[in-house]
Enzyme design. Structure first.
Site, mmCIF file in Angstrom:
data_model
loop_
_atom_site.group_PDB
_atom_site.id
_atom_site.type_symbol
_atom_site.label_atom_id
_atom_site.label_comp_id
_atom_site.label_asym_id
_atom_site.label_seq_id
_atom_site.Cartn_x
_atom_site.Cartn_y
_atom_site.Cartn_z
ATOM 1 N N LYS A 78 -15.251 4.248 -0.780
ATOM 2 C CA LYS A 78 -14.715 4.499 0.628
ATOM 3 C C LYS A 78 -13.618 5.455 0.839
ATOM 4 C CE LYS A 78 -11.260 1.458 1.559
ATOM 5 N NZ LYS A 78 -10.742 -0.026 1.881
ATOM 6 N N ARG A 132 0.905 -1.101 -0.097
ATOM 7 C CA ARG A 132 -0.029 -0.074 0.028
ATOM 8 C C ARG A 132 1.112 1.219 0.008
ATOM 9 N NH1 ARG A 132 -4.651 -0.745 4.466
ATOM 10 N NH2 ARG A 132 -3.847 -2.618 4.876
ATOM 11 N N ARG A 180 -10.557 6.694 3.045
ATOM 12 C CA ARG A 180 -9.751 6.408 4.254
ATOM 13 C C ARG A 180 -8.941 7.553 4.700
ATOM 14 N NH1 ARG A 180 -7.511 1.727 6.027
ATOM 15 N NH2 ARG A 180 -8.464 0.447 4.172
ATOM 16 N N ASP A 229 -7.340 -6.748 6.190
ATOM 17 C CA ASP A 229 -6.209 -6.391 7.154
ATOM 18 C C ASP A 229 -6.919 -6.413 8.515
ATOM 19 O OD1 ASP A 229 -3.958 -5.334 8.661
ATOM 20 O OD2 ASP A 229 -3.857 -3.828 7.569
HETATM 21 C C1 R5P Z 1 -7.277 -1.243 0.729
HETATM 22 O O1 R5P Z 1 -7.481 -0.516 -0.446
HETATM 23 C C2 R5P Z 1 -7.623 -2.588 0.126
HETATM 24 O O2 R5P Z 1 -7.990 -3.039 -0.770
HETATM 25 C C3 R5P Z 1 -8.355 -3.256 1.462
HETATM 26 O O3 R5P Z 1 -9.676 -2.952 1.381
HETATM 27 C C4 R5P Z 1 -7.729 -2.873 2.909
HETATM 28 O O4 R5P Z 1 -6.480 -3.359 2.838
HETATM 29 C C5 R5P Z 1 -8.359 -3.715 3.832
HETATM 30 O O5 R5P Z 1 -7.938 -3.261 5.180
HETATM 31 P P1 R5P Z 1 -8.704 -3.377 6.365
HETATM 32 O O6 R5P Z 1 -9.321 -5.030 6.617
HETATM 33 O O7 R5P Z 1 -7.573 -2.897 7.497
HETATM 34 O O8 R5P Z 1 -9.928 -2.327 6.357
#
Ligand code: R5P
Length: 328
Positions: free
Chosen positions: A204, A105, A206, A235
């Site tokens: 979404k 990322r 972040r 994650d």
């Molecule tokens: C982020 O852009 C990825 O596609 C996943 O959505 C992300 O890594 C998921 O992370 P978490 O489970 O901490 O929300």
């Protein structure tokens, strides 16, 4: 690392497992009809890692299988040391097989004064000794540009799609594929086409540098439909918790969650297990601890990526097309 155009001849396949991926490496070796090669990996009290090979790899075609999920920095360092050990022992060709590649990322400078750690990881893998690399569903496919050696970047999501098509699709009511964020839109479209379903997206946002994600709106229709949420990894579970709540509030019927990499940081498994999700479908790119698996009961399906990795290793060794196997 410079590549030579001259014809190169390699010895036999040698498969090494790092300490992070012993089960997957064994399955890959079984697929290929090979035994895993012996090695010692020791961590001294001062946390320095020591590697010793049990036999020579001089002139051989070597594959090192090691994911770089938790403990990330230790697993990465062990991979680098393994690669250097093989290089110093005169392996003819070394492939780093990294089912989950860390720091995916951190792939751009999207704010001032930040690193591009994904590039750093690619540099380290090459400098340590890898002539090639192999990985599954990276967060962004642009990371291929960080490597100057050839690689096979594979879609384990195709394994998830096939499972859903064969085992779930016939029983789903008006299914819709929903991507957890817009970054997964292209993969989501492929997914929807394969199971002959419409697509919807979650927008979404972040919060910068914060692990917490905030799901905002759904673009598309989920009302009275069975929903298949798709993503590359889970994650902390924050994105999925919000996505499941959002589709449920929007009138979704049954919810299925499909994702390639089960990172499951912190208490992600417990949070996910508490959600109204019929089935979670993932892969063994990263092993899931037994207590985390148990939290899901029978609602967790783990599909193995070993035949995919094994077949690509076989073809790489024999100098045959990898792309062709997806048309066969
Ligand atoms: C982020 O852009 C990825 O596609 C996943 O959505 C992300 O890594 C998921 O992370 P978490 O489970 O901490 O929300």
């Amino acid at each position: 690392m410079t590549q030579s155009n001259e014809l190169r001849v390699y010895g036999g396949i040698k498969i090494y497992a790092g300490t992070a991926s012993p089960d997957l490496a064994q399955k890959v070796a079984d697929y290929l009809g090979e035994a895993l090669c012996g090695r010692d990996i020791v961590e001294f009290p001062n946390e320095n890692i020591f590697v010793r090979l049990h036999s020579s790899v001089r002139g051989q075609d070597v594959y090192v299988i090691q994911h770089t999920a938790s403990p990330v920095n230790r697993n990465l360092m062990e991979l680098l040391i393994l690669l250097q050990t093989l290089r110093l022992d005169s392996a003819a060709r070394i492939t780093a097989v990294v089912p989950y590649l860390c720091y995916g990322r951190s792939d751009k400078k999207d704010q001032p004064r930040v690193p591009i750690t994904s590039r750093l990881v690619a540099d380290m893998i090459q400098i340590a000794g890898a002539d090639r690399y192999m990985t599954l569903d990276p967060h962004a496919y642009q990371i291929q540009g960080f490597f100057s050696v050839p690689g096979d970047v594979l879609n384990a999501s195709s394994i998830l799609m096939e499972y859903i098509k064969e085992n779930l699709r016939p029983f789903l009511k008006d299914p819709v594929v929903v991507t957890v964020d817009l970054g997964y839109a292209k993969k989501g479209r492929n997914f929807a086409a394969i199971i002959d379903a419409p697509i919807a997206f979650i927008e979404k946002r972040r919060v910068i540098n914060n692990a917490k994600a905030e799901a905002l709106t759904i673009i598309g229709d989920v009302k009275d439909r069975d929903v298949i949420l798709v993503d590359d990894e889970i994650d902390t579970g924050g994105s999925i918790v919000q996505a499941v709540n959002l589709v449920k509030e929007s009138g979704a019927q049954r919810v299925y969650v499909s994702f390639v990499h089960p990172i499951f940081s912190d208490n992600a498994a417990e949070r996910l297990a508490a959600l109204p999700v019929t089935e979670y479908i993932t892969t063994d790119s990263v092993p899931i601890l037994a207590e985390k698996r148990e939290a899901f009961g029978k609602r967790l399906t783990i599909l193995t990526v070993a035949p995919l990795l094994g077949e690509v290793i076989r073809r790489a060794h024999e100098g045959r097309s990898v792309g062709q196997m997806f048309n066969e």
